[in-house]
Structure formats: C-alpha cells, structure tokens
Design a protein around this motif. Structure first.
Motif, short mmCIF file in Angstrom:
data_model
loop_
_atom_site.label_atom_id
_atom_site.label_comp_id
_atom_site.label_asym_id
_atom_site.label_seq_id
_atom_site.Cartn_x
_atom_site.Cartn_y
_atom_site.Cartn_z
N ILE A 96 59.53 62.69 138.26
CA ILE A 96 60.24 61.15 138.94
C ILE A 96 59.16 60.45 139.69
N ASP A 97 58.40 61.08 140.49
CA ASP A 97 57.59 60.61 141.43
C ASP A 97 56.24 59.90 140.51
N LYS A 156 62.83 56.78 125.62
CA LYS A 156 63.14 57.97 125.22
C LYS A 156 62.88 59.00 126.70
N LEU A 157 61.74 58.73 127.06
CA LEU A 157 61.35 59.40 128.42
C LEU A 157 62.11 58.96 129.43
N SER A 159 59.87 71.09 132.19
CA SER A 159 58.26 71.24 132.21
C SER A 159 57.66 70.28 130.92
N ARG A 160 58.30 70.15 130.10
CA ARG A 160 57.64 69.11 128.79
C ARG A 160 57.84 67.71 129.45
N PHE A 161 58.92 67.56 130.27
CA PHE A 161 59.36 66.20 130.62
C PHE A 161 58.33 65.87 131.81
N ARG A 162 57.82 66.79 132.48
CA ARG A 162 57.04 66.56 133.65
C ARG A 162 55.48 66.26 132.80
#
Length: 866
Positions: free
Chosen positions: A472-473, A505-506, A714-717
C-alpha cells in the motif's frame, strides 16, 4: 546495392531465377534461454547445459548454410523443428534480439530486428525455401534425372513458401518483414511453380512427346509466369528485372504453346489454323522481345531462336496455303483455346509440416531440446488444480462433516448430555469419559498450547499485514509522485495514465486483501472471545484430578429402578453411537486429507503437455487447456461427496433417537434432583472440552488461512515493487522528454524575445537615423535656401574682374578650386560656373577661346564653387 548486385548475378546464371539467402548476425541464443529458465522456472539452468550448447550449435550451422547443398537442408530443418518445439516451452519474446537482413527489395543493408522466436523461425524457413530453389538451379538440367530433381526442389521451395505464408506469418505476433508480405510470398511461390513446370516442359521436349502435349504444358507454364508477374507487380520487394523476366517468360511460353499447336495443326492438315497460330506465336515472341533491355542473354537467345523458327515456318505455311491448299485463315477469336496440363503443385516437406513427429531420441530431426523443462503454465495449472481440489475437499466435504459434528454436539449440549447420564451412572469421582478428556487436555498442555498457537498465528498475521502495508505504501508513494509530476508539468504534457487505470487488477487486489484481513479479524475475535469465556474450565481440565473432583460435587447414590436403568442403558448406547460416528468422521477427514496430499497432478499434466506440444506445436501451453483433465481427476472425489448425503441421513436418524432416548430417560428419573448440581458441573466440563477442540480446529484453520494469504500478499507486494520500479523508470524518461521539450520551448521563447528585442532596437536605431537624416535635410535645406532668398531681396552685384591664372595646356579644361574657404560666406564674391578665360590669347586645341561675359544670365542656373 546488395539487391542490385545479387539480381545481376542471378540474371546472368541463365533463364532460371533462384531465391537469395537472408543473412543474420551471430547471437548466443542460450543466454536469454538460461536467464529465462533461472527466473521463471523451478528448475536450475545447469540441468539443461547440454541442450543450451546444442541450440547454439544448431543456430550457427543453420544460419551459415549459405551454399546449395543437401546438408544445408537438413541443418535448416533441424533448427526450424527445434524452434517450433521451443515455442511451446518459452514465450515468443524470450529476450533474444534476432536481426536479419532482407534478401529482396531495396533495403538490403537495413537489418530487421525482433525479439521474437517466430520471427527467427520465419527467416529460417525462408532460407530453407531459398536453399531448395538454389539446389534446383544447381541440378544438371541437361539430363532427365536432373530435370526431375530440379522440378522437385522447386515444388518443395513453393511448399515451404506456402507454409510460411499460411501458418507462420499469420502467427508472427510482430511486424511482418518487408519481403515476407503476402504479395511477395505469393509471387515467389508462383515463380517456383512456374520454373518447376518449365523443367517438365523441357523434359517433354527432350523426350520428344507429341506437339499437343507440349503445347498444353507450355500454355500452363505461360499462365504460371503471368500469375507470378501479377503478384510481383503488387509487391514492393520484387525488383523490376525480375518482373520483366516473368513478363518475357509469359509471352515466350505463350508463343511456344501456339507454335506447338501450329505443328499439331499441320499434322492434322488444318493448314489455315496452322498459319493463324504461327502468326499469333510470332506476335507473342515480338511482345517478349520488347523486354530485351531488361532480360539476360540466355532468355534473349531462347526468344530469338524461337522467332527465327516461327518466321521460317510461317513463311513456308503461308506459301503452301496460298499456292496449294487455299484454306482461309481463321481469325484469332475463332481459334480454340489451348488446353492446360499442370504437372506441379506446392509440396510441403514432411520435415516442416510434421516436424514435431520427427523429433525424438531416434528421430530424423534429433531429440527435442528442453523436453524435461516444465512450462510455467503447467505450474500455474498445477496450482489451479490444487486450489480446486482443496476447495472441494475442505469446503464441500470436510466442512460438511465438521458441521455435522458441531450440530450433534450442540444437540447434546441443549439436552444436557452426557452430564445428566454421567451424574446418574457415577455419582462419585470422575466419569471415565471426562477423565480421558482431561488427560488429553493435560498432554496437549491445554491453555498454554492455545495461547502459543494464537501467538504464532499473530506473528504470521503481522507479517502478512506488514507486507500488505508495504505494498500500500508503495502504491501511495507512486500515486504521490505521479500527481506531483502532473501538477509540475500539467496534464497536457504529463499524459500517463494513473495507476488505477494502468493496472486495475493490481489496484483491485488492495480492496480484496483488505476484505480478507477484515474477515479474518472477525473470526479471530470470535475465537479469542470463545477462549476467554471457557479459559477457566479449560485450565481446570488441564489441571489435576483433585481440582476436578473438587469442582464436581458428589451426589448420593440413587436407587435405580429397572425402568430408569433401561432408559439409561438406551441413552448410553445412543451416545456411544454418537462417539462411533464422530470417530468415523474424523477418520474420514484424515483419509481425505491424505488423499488430497497424495493427489499429484503433475505427471498427468506433463503427459497432457506433451500431447498438446505434438498436436499444436506453435501454440503456447495455457492453463485453460487442462480443464478437461481437471474435471476427470476431480471425479475421484465424487464417492466422498455422495457419502456426505448418506452421513447426513444417518445423522438425522441418530439425532431423532437421541431426543427420544433422552426424553425416556428424563421421564424415568423424574422427581430425582439429588444429582442436578453434579450434572451441571459435568456438563460444563464436557462443553469446555468441546469448545477446546473447536478452538484448536479454528486456530489451525486460521493459521492455514494466513499462510495461504501470505503467499498472495507476498506476490502483491512484489507486483507493487515491480510496478513502482517500472513507473519510476518510465517517469524518468517522460520527465527527461518533457524537460527537454520545455527547455527547448524556453530556449525558443528566449530566442523569440531576443529577436524581438533586436528588432525593436533596430527599429529604434532606424527611427533615430531617419530622424537625424530629416534634421540634416532640414539644415541643408535651410543653408541652401538662404542665398536665393537674399538674392531675391537684394540686387546682385557684378563680379569683380580678376586676372586669369595661367594653366598648363594639359590641364586647361580642369577647373581648379579657388584658394581659401570652399563655403560661400557673406561678403565673398560670387563665382559663376562656366568656362574661365585662361588668358587673352589662350587657345584650346589650336583654337582661340572667346572671352566669357561675367554677367549673370537669369536663364542659367547658379553654380557655386566648392
């Protein structure tokens, strides 16, 4: 320049054209493949060290095969087959920049570069077609076998071009090379077929076939050259000499067809038709000879030889018909159109059309490289299957079994079972069931274990939340940077899409993960609350037996009547059935989990992948292609799902029996309240034990959930990091472009301001000069206007006579300025312009000069000496 030199060389080879080879730069294909395997696959690149060496050698051999030889055909076919096989293993843009120089057209020195395996395959197949054409040209066409070989190779060249046009180019996924467009490939294919037909025509002439047969072959040959010329005119890559060559060949074989038809007419005694066809043949030859300036000597010699022969036969035919046969010559429109006989067709080599079937350990094209490499899409498919399997097992089967256990436990709690029965059966001490439960809690370390599991779960949850917050940051930082750049440069210049539009999507994952975390927090609060409510009793279960005995009051031993004993025994057997079914469900759950763990779909996926790679070699493997396999494998859990329905029916029947047995038991012991306190204590402990087991299951589920969510977050980050890095790189480039543009605009503005300032200064200087000129003119007008005014007011005095000075004869006509000031002032004598007397007896050119009257003549202008 390269095209011109090649065309000249080819046209000098004879009356047949060959396709030139495309050339490329040397690259090491193994480097991008190694890097891709290292970053995208679970396998180490060193596992495929031998395959990496082989692919480099195959490419080197293929691209350096630039001489017509059968070994070159094999090298090109082997490399092409491996490229087709690799297209199913790797993406087309693997990271290798393939640069190829065109062989046709007028840009032979400009390489076309593409990061595309299919682009490489297209060029290799083009060179394979060129190899076939050059092998045909190198054949000994002076023999029948040589003509057959040449015709076969020309047909193979046409087949490869056709395969390239219909199969490879449409799936290229990139810019089509300039000399591989549809028009060019169609023209080359028709040219190859025409030259193959010419070989058959030449063989027919050599073998002495009938004139009618040769005429049919020549007529079809003329059509093929005409078709090739039509396609070539639409192409931007086929040069003018080739087009003139095709046009000349078209008319040449039209003439040859008519000549052979005329010979056939003579044999059939159709003398008038013979003359007409010979005349048409001569016209066709003359049309072909109009291309003499552009075609080579071999073609010219063929045309001239045919023309001489036609002219001789026409002269003889006209004489014979005019003097002997007297048969009218039919017009060309009445001549029967010649039949066509085609002997050629585009033949695609099986090494090209069925290349994947010829790959193998003992295959003609060698073993397939990287065959043990599992495509990334297969890993994706395996994870998709695992998700579906786990969802089916956990949510549809195990969750239903757990729900049955919960319902039966809730029923027992509502009926105050088994506490009421235990209090009656064992009024003193601890019931065996409760003792076993307490022993189980003590061995598992009871409440301490629950708090330890909660602490571990909180750590995992904290890590998940931290990764989520990091992502998010990153997104917030990127959004701030993007907005700052948009405010700095303006929306007109900063045209990049915001993150919400660039990667929807992200961005959608932000709310999805937040929803997962909030739902998990709600579940955690329920578990924690349940633990707080029952922690005292759970600690009691984990304590000593003395503490339990102190908590459970004893009751006096009641005298059990036969009726009460029968009711108690019936209820006990029913409760034992509950325990038996509960044990069976636990075993079924463990069996299902073991079955799911051992359900490895990867071997079947690899088999299916091999089949797909063989049947669809150019199509990348996608997870959606395994849907049928998924459905077939998940059918093995149908029996487990059907057992749920049977379990449900059995549970409903058991619940009904429990209610009935408990009702009978309560009725039988009605009026006996001596064990009510003991019943409540025992029931509380049983409920605490059930809650303890439920909390353990909930905590285990929560820990599994957070571990699974950790992978997603983790994949999102990582996606956020990659996105922010890409956006920053893109922003740096855009900022540099915009800054340069603004600097250029500022410089332009400064130049404009400077030019305007210079122009303004020039205008001011010009105005100042103009003002000064006006002042000077005004002063001059005042100076020169004053004497006439004075002369107008005062009468002019006659000039004083002066003694003329002696002037040398050579300068007698040159007037010398008077001594003294040159500007006239008041009081000075006025000297009038005119010739001065140089002396009383002065002569000019031997002529005596007359004296000049010194008085001013008003009809003459004034002249002042300077």
């Amino acid at each position: 320049m390269a095209e011109t030199s090649w065309t000249t060389r080819t046209m000098q080879n004879g009356n047949i054209l060959e396709i030139p080879f495309r050339r490329t730069h040397n690259i090491k294909l193994s480097d991008p493949i190694r890097k891709y395997i290292e970053t995208k696959y679970d396998q180490h690149p060193d596992t495929f060290a031998r395959d990496l060496e082989v692919i480099d050698q195959l490419r080197k051999d293929a691209v350096n095969s630039l001489e017509p030889h059968s070994s070159g055909v094999t090298k090109l076919q082997q490399y092409a087959a491996q490229l087709v096989y690799m297209s199913g293993k790797f993406p087309v843009d693997i990271g290798a920049d393939f640069a190829w120089l065109p062989s046709l057209g007028y840009h032979g020195n400009h390489a076309h570069t593409e990061n595309n395996i299919r682009f490489e395959l297209a060029n290799v197949l083009f060179n394979l077609a060129a190899m076939y054409s050059q092998l045909a040209l190198a054949s000994n066409r002076g023999t029948s076998d040589g003509l057959k070989s040449a015709a076969s190779n020309f047909c193979f060249a046409a087949g490869v071009l056709s395969y390239l046009k219909t199969t490879i180019i449409p799936e290229l996924r990139g810019a089509t090379p300039e000399d591989m467009d549809t028009f060019t490939l169609e023209g080359l294919e028709s040219l190859m077929l025409a030259q193959a037909q010419e070989c058959f025509w030449q063989k027919a002439v050599k073998d002495g076939l009938k004139d009618s047969s040769i005429a049919k072959l020549a007529a079809k040959l003329s059509d093929l050259y005409s078709e090739a010329g039509d396609w070539a005119l639409k192409s931007n890559s086929i040069s003018s000499p080739w087009i003139h060559h095709m046009n000349a060949k078209h008319h040449h074989f039209a003439a040859a067809a008519q000549y052979r038809a005329a010979c056939d007419s003579l044999e059939k005694r159709k003398y008038g038709e013979e003359v007409a066809r010979l005349r048409d043949s001569l016209n066709c030859v003359n049309l072909a000879l109009k291309e003499s300036s552009y075609i080579n000597r071999a073609v010219q010699a063929d045309l001239n030889g045919l023309k001489n022969r036609v002219q001789e036969d026409l002269k003889r035919a006209e004489k014979d018909n005019d003097t002997i046969y007297l048969i009218p010559e039919p017009p060309k429109s009445e001549l029967k159109v010649l039949d066509r006989a085609s002997m050629v067709s585009a033949k695609i080599p099986k090494e090209v059309s069925n290349s994947q079937e010829m790959l193998g350990d003992h295959g003609a094209l060698g073993r397939p490289l990287f065959s043990k490499l599992v495509p990334y899409s297969v890993h994706v498919a395996a994870s998709i299957y695992a998700d579906r399997r786990d969802r089916l097992v956990n949510q549809n089967i195990i969750a239903e079994l757990d729900a049955m256990t919960t319902r039966i436990q809730d029923l027992l709690v509502s009926l105050n079972l088994p506490g009421s029965l235990q209090a009656l059966e064992k009024p003193l001490g601890l019931p065996p069931t409760l003792a076993s439960h307490a022993d189980e809690v003590r061995q598992a370390n009871g409440v301490h274990r629950l708090h330890a599991v909660i602490a571990d779960t909180d750590k995992v949850k904290g890590n998940v939340r931290q990764m989520y917050q990091d992502g998010i940051d990153l997104l917030r930082t990127e959004a701030g940077e993007d907005e700052a750049a948009r405010r700095k440069f303006g929306t007109a210049r900063w045209t990049r899409q915001p993150a919400s539009d660039a990667v929807p999507k992200l961005i959608a994952q932000v709310s999805d993960i937040d929803g997962y975390l909030k739902q998990a927090d709600t579940s955690d609060r329920l578990v924690h609350e349940k633990l707080r409510e029952n922690e005292t009793l759970i600690r009691l279960l984990g304590g000593s037996d003395r503490d339990l005995e102190d908590y459970v009051p004893s009751s006096r031993r009641a005298t059990m009547t036969a009726k009460v004993e029968r009711a108690a025994n019936s209820l006990r057997s029913t409760l034992n059935e509950v325990t038996r079914l509960d044990s069976r469900r636990r075993k079924k759950v463990e069996s299902l989990r073991t079955k799911a763990r051992e359900d490895d779909v990867l071997p079947d996926l690899l088999k299916e992948t091999s089949r797909l790679e063989r049947e669809y070699p150019m199509q990348p493997i996608a997870a959606a292609q395994f849907e049928t396999l998924f459905d077939r494998r998940l059918n093995k859990y149908d029996t487990d799902s059907s057992d749920i329905k049977a379990e449900e029916k059995e549970l409903e029947a058991l619940s009904q029996r429990i209610r009935q047995a408990n009702q009978t038991f309560q009725t039988a012991k009605q009026g006996d309240s001596s064990s009510s306190e003991r019943e409540n204590a025992l029931q509380n402990l049983e409920n605490a034990y059930g809650t303890y087991k439920q909390i353990l299951r909930d905590l285990d589920t929560g820990r599994t959930f957070y571990n699974s969510l950790g992978g997603i977050v983790s994949r999102f980050r990582d996606d956020c990091k990659n996105f922010v890095y890409t956006r920053r790189t893109e922003a740096q480039g855009m900022e540099a472009d915009v800054s340069n543009a603004m600097a250029g605009l500022q410089l332009q503005q400064q130049n404009q301001e400077s030019l305007l300032a210079q122009k303004h200064a020039q205008n001011q200087a010009q105005q100042e000069r103009h003002r000064q000129q006006q002042q000077q003119q005004q002063q001059a007008s005042r100076q020169y206007a004053a004497p006439p005014a004075r002369m107008a007011q005062e009468p002019l005095q006659a000039p004083m006579p002066q003694r003329p000075q002696q002037v040398p004869p050579a300068v007698a006509n040159v007037q010398s300025p008077p001594p003294g000031p040159t500007t006239w002032q008041e009081g000075m004598p006025i000297v009038f312009g005119g010739q001065q007397q140089t002396g009383a007896g002065a002569k000019s050119n031997g002529t005596q000069q007359q004296a000049v009257d010194g008085r001013w003549d008003p009809s003459q202008a004034l002249r002042f000496n300077r």
